[in-house]
Design a protein around this motif. Sequence first.
Motif, PDB file in Angstrom:
ATOM      1  N   UNK A 207      -9.146   1.569  -6.368  1.00 51.03           N
ATOM      2  CA  UNK A 207      -9.504   2.295  -7.578  1.00 51.03           C
ATOM      3  C   UNK A 207     -10.158   1.382  -8.612  1.00 51.03           C
ATOM      4  N   UNK A 208     -10.082   0.059  -8.384  1.00 51.43           N
ATOM      5  CA  UNK A 208     -10.676  -0.887  -9.315  1.00 51.43           C
ATOM      6  C   UNK A 208      -9.781  -1.276 -10.460  1.00 51.43           C
ATOM      7  N   UNK A 209      -8.457  -1.264 -10.238  1.00 52.59           N
ATOM      8  CA  UNK A 209      -7.508  -1.669 -11.275  1.00 52.59           C
ATOM      9  C   UNK A 209      -6.703  -2.863 -10.771  1.00 52.59           C
ATOM     10  N   UNK A 210      -7.243  -4.081 -10.890  1.00 54.19           N
ATOM     11  CA  UNK A 210      -6.565  -5.252 -10.346  1.00 54.19           C
ATOM     12  C   UNK A 210      -5.241  -5.565 -11.033  1.00 54.19           C
ATOM     13  N   UNK A 211      -5.119  -5.215 -12.324  1.00 55.01           N
ATOM     14  CA  UNK A 211      -3.870  -5.510 -13.038  1.00 55.01           C
ATOM     15  C   UNK A 211      -2.718  -4.685 -12.471  1.00 55.01           C
ATOM     16  N   UNK A 212      -2.941  -3.383 -12.293  1.00 59.54           N
ATOM     17  CA  UNK A 212      -1.898  -2.555 -11.706  1.00 59.54           C
ATOM     18  C   UNK A 212      -1.652  -2.958 -10.248  1.00 59.54           C
ATOM     19  N   UNK A 213      -2.695  -3.282  -9.528  1.00 55.77           N
ATOM     20  CA  UNK A 213      -2.531  -3.695  -8.135  1.00 55.77           C
ATOM     21  C   UNK A 213      -1.631  -4.928  -8.039  1.00 55.77           C
ATOM     22  N   UNK A 214      -1.829  -5.880  -8.955  1.00 59.76           N
ATOM     23  CA  UNK A 214      -0.998  -7.095  -8.946  1.00 59.76           C
ATOM     24  C   UNK A 214       0.455  -6.772  -9.258  1.00 59.76           C
ATOM     25  N   UNK A 215       0.677  -5.856 -10.195  1.00 56.41           N
ATOM     26  CA  UNK A 215       2.046  -5.470 -10.536  1.00 56.41           C
ATOM     27  C   UNK A 215       2.731  -4.804  -9.356  1.00 56.41           C
ATOM     28  N   UNK A 216       2.016  -3.896  -8.691  1.00 54.86           N
ATOM     29  CA  UNK A 216       2.580  -3.222  -7.510  1.00 54.86           C
ATOM     30  C   UNK A 216       2.844  -4.223  -6.384  1.00 54.86           C
ATOM     31  N   UNK A 217       1.894  -5.140  -6.191  1.00 55.29           N
ATOM     32  CA  UNK A 217       2.012  -6.110  -5.094  1.00 55.29           C
ATOM     33  C   UNK A 217       3.222  -7.023  -5.294  1.00 55.29           C
ATOM     34  N   UNK A 218       3.478  -7.409  -6.545  1.00 52.26           N
ATOM     35  CA  UNK A 218       4.636  -8.259  -6.826  1.00 52.26           C
ATOM     36  C   UNK A 218       5.939  -7.548  -6.476  1.00 52.26           C
ATOM     37  N   UNK A 219       5.995  -6.246  -6.740  1.00 51.36           N
ATOM     38  CA  UNK A 219       7.203  -5.479  -6.441  1.00 51.36           C
ATOM     39  C   UNK A 219       7.370  -5.228  -4.943  1.00 51.36           C
ATOM     40  N   UNK A 220       6.304  -5.412  -4.192  1.00 50.64           N
ATOM     41  CA  UNK A 220       6.366  -5.173  -2.751  1.00 50.64           C
ATOM     42  C   UNK A 220       6.830  -6.387  -1.956  1.00 50.64           C
ATOM     43  N   UNK A 221       7.025  -7.533  -2.608  1.00 49.82           N
ATOM     44  CA  UNK A 221       7.431  -8.733  -1.880  1.00 49.82           C
ATOM     45  C   UNK A 221       8.869  -8.607  -1.376  1.00 49.82           C
ATOM     46  N   UNK A 222       9.195  -9.268  -0.255  1.00 52.77           N
ATOM     47  CA  UNK A 222      10.517  -9.093   0.376  1.00 52.77           C
ATOM     48  C   UNK A 222      11.706  -9.442  -0.503  1.00 52.77           C
ATOM     49  N   UNK A 223      11.508 -10.248  -1.544  1.00 54.28           N
ATOM     50  CA  UNK A 223      12.635 -10.649  -2.396  1.00 54.28           C
ATOM     51  C   UNK A 223      13.044  -9.576  -3.402  1.00 54.28           C
ATOM     52  N   UNK A 224      12.241  -8.517  -3.551  1.00 52.71           N
ATOM     53  CA  UNK A 224      12.523  -7.501  -4.566  1.00 52.71           C
ATOM     54  C   UNK A 224      13.389  -6.393  -3.987  1.00 52.71           C
ATOM     55  N   UNK A 225      14.378  -5.972  -4.738  1.00 54.11           N
ATOM     56  CA  UNK A 225      15.330  -4.934  -4.329  1.00 54.11           C
ATOM     57  C   UNK A 225      15.135  -3.712  -5.217  1.00 54.11           C
ATOM     58  N   UNK A 226      14.333  -2.768  -4.743  1.00 50.11           N
ATOM     59  CA  UNK A 226      13.967  -1.604  -5.545  1.00 50.11           C
ATOM     60  C   UNK A 226      14.790  -0.391  -5.128  1.00 50.11           C
ATOM     61  N   UNK A 227      15.523   0.148  -6.081  1.00 46.81           N
ATOM     62  CA  UNK A 227      16.254   1.393  -5.837  1.00 46.81           C
ATOM     63  C   UNK A 227      15.337   2.603  -5.980  1.00 46.81           C
ATOM     64  N   UNK A 228      14.270   2.446  -6.748  1.00 41.07           N
ATOM     65  CA  UNK A 228      13.305   3.527  -6.944  1.00 41.07           C
ATOM     66  C   UNK A 228      11.964   2.921  -7.299  1.00 41.07           C
ATOM     67  N   UNK A 229      10.899   3.625  -6.926  1.00 38.88           N
ATOM     68  CA  UNK A 229       9.545   3.188  -7.283  1.00 38.88           C
ATOM     69  C   UNK A 229       8.634   4.397  -7.296  1.00 38.88           C
ATOM     70  N   UNK A 230       7.837   4.504  -8.353  1.00 38.96           N
ATOM     71  CA  UNK A 230       6.832   5.549  -8.468  1.00 38.96           C
ATOM     72  C   UNK A 230       5.633   4.937  -9.172  1.00 38.96           C
TER      73      UNK A 230
END
Length: 342
Positions: free
Chosen positions: A91-114
């Motif tokens: 979509x051309x939004x590198x800032x949001x992409x970076x935020x999402x990518x950081x949350x996708x790393x194996x060390x993150x424990x997400x109970x919810x994500x939207x």
Amino acid sequence: MRTRPKAGCPPTSPHPSPHPNRRRPPHRALRPLLAALLTAAIVAPLTGAARPEIPAPPPATLAPLTPTTLHSTYAANRTNAATAARMATAHGDPHRAAADRALATPSRHLLAFDGRGAGQVTEVLGDLAHADHIAVLVPGSDTSLDTYTRFHRTAAALYTDLTHRTAPGTHVAVIAWLGYETPATISPTVATATRADEAAPRLRAFVRHLRAAAPAGAHVSLLCHSYGSVVCGRAAPALAADDIALIGSPGTGADSVAALHTRARVWAARGSGDWVAHVPHVRADLFGTTVGFGTDPVSAAFGARVFDAAGADHSGYFTPGSASLANLARITLGETSEVTHA
């Protein structure tokens, strides 16, 4: 017959003006101020309304939260965050992409994500399945996926402090709960309880589900910052928490702790450097909307347990080494007799 005033003299009025030193009643004096703030605040949402929506997948379908489903929940939400990152990149939004990518790393424990819209995420720091003490952080205005790194730092500071305080064999967890669309600091919604009313049932449901995933009898504290304290105030009735701490609060919409209708201990703090001290602690009906949140939570009239936050500014309650962070850690650990008071 009325006489004309002399040249250069103002005309006299048949109705004398009030005494110049007489103060108007507080609620009357504040009405134009609140009205002006509300009117001016409309500008920001309108200027931001044209921002294109960031595409993202719908939230992952998850099993009911239990100790045995925690790891599959974490994995499903990380996968969803990775997909959201790819869509944001396309979509051309590198800032949001970076935020999402950081949350996708194996060390993150997400109970919810939207990842849709402003975005929502609930993240665990620590071992929730074995936690004896759990702190749930409820954020205030201007918190979204785009600013989530700041909120995560807050949670990490508390978690680090807690791990330094706990004895071997005692487990703690901190949960960063961005489970609602927070208002912008400069917006009409920040002065009303609309977003809080929407968020309150979600927070109640989350804490109820949290109890199902945590060990029986775990001590749960809600640490509610700024507008997040309005959310906690609205959620307080039937909220399955042991402690509720209101920090940097503009008010809760309730006149007293008793009016919150909660069995939890209610704490409050405000640092001497916090600008929220200058927010009028009133409620007024303007243009058919109730503006303001009433009684100051650190006032004697409210009846909370007021603790020391020293010189904290509005963003400084979780600063490492600060009096406020130490007291929030003590509240989380149930060490109520160790909390220092203002």
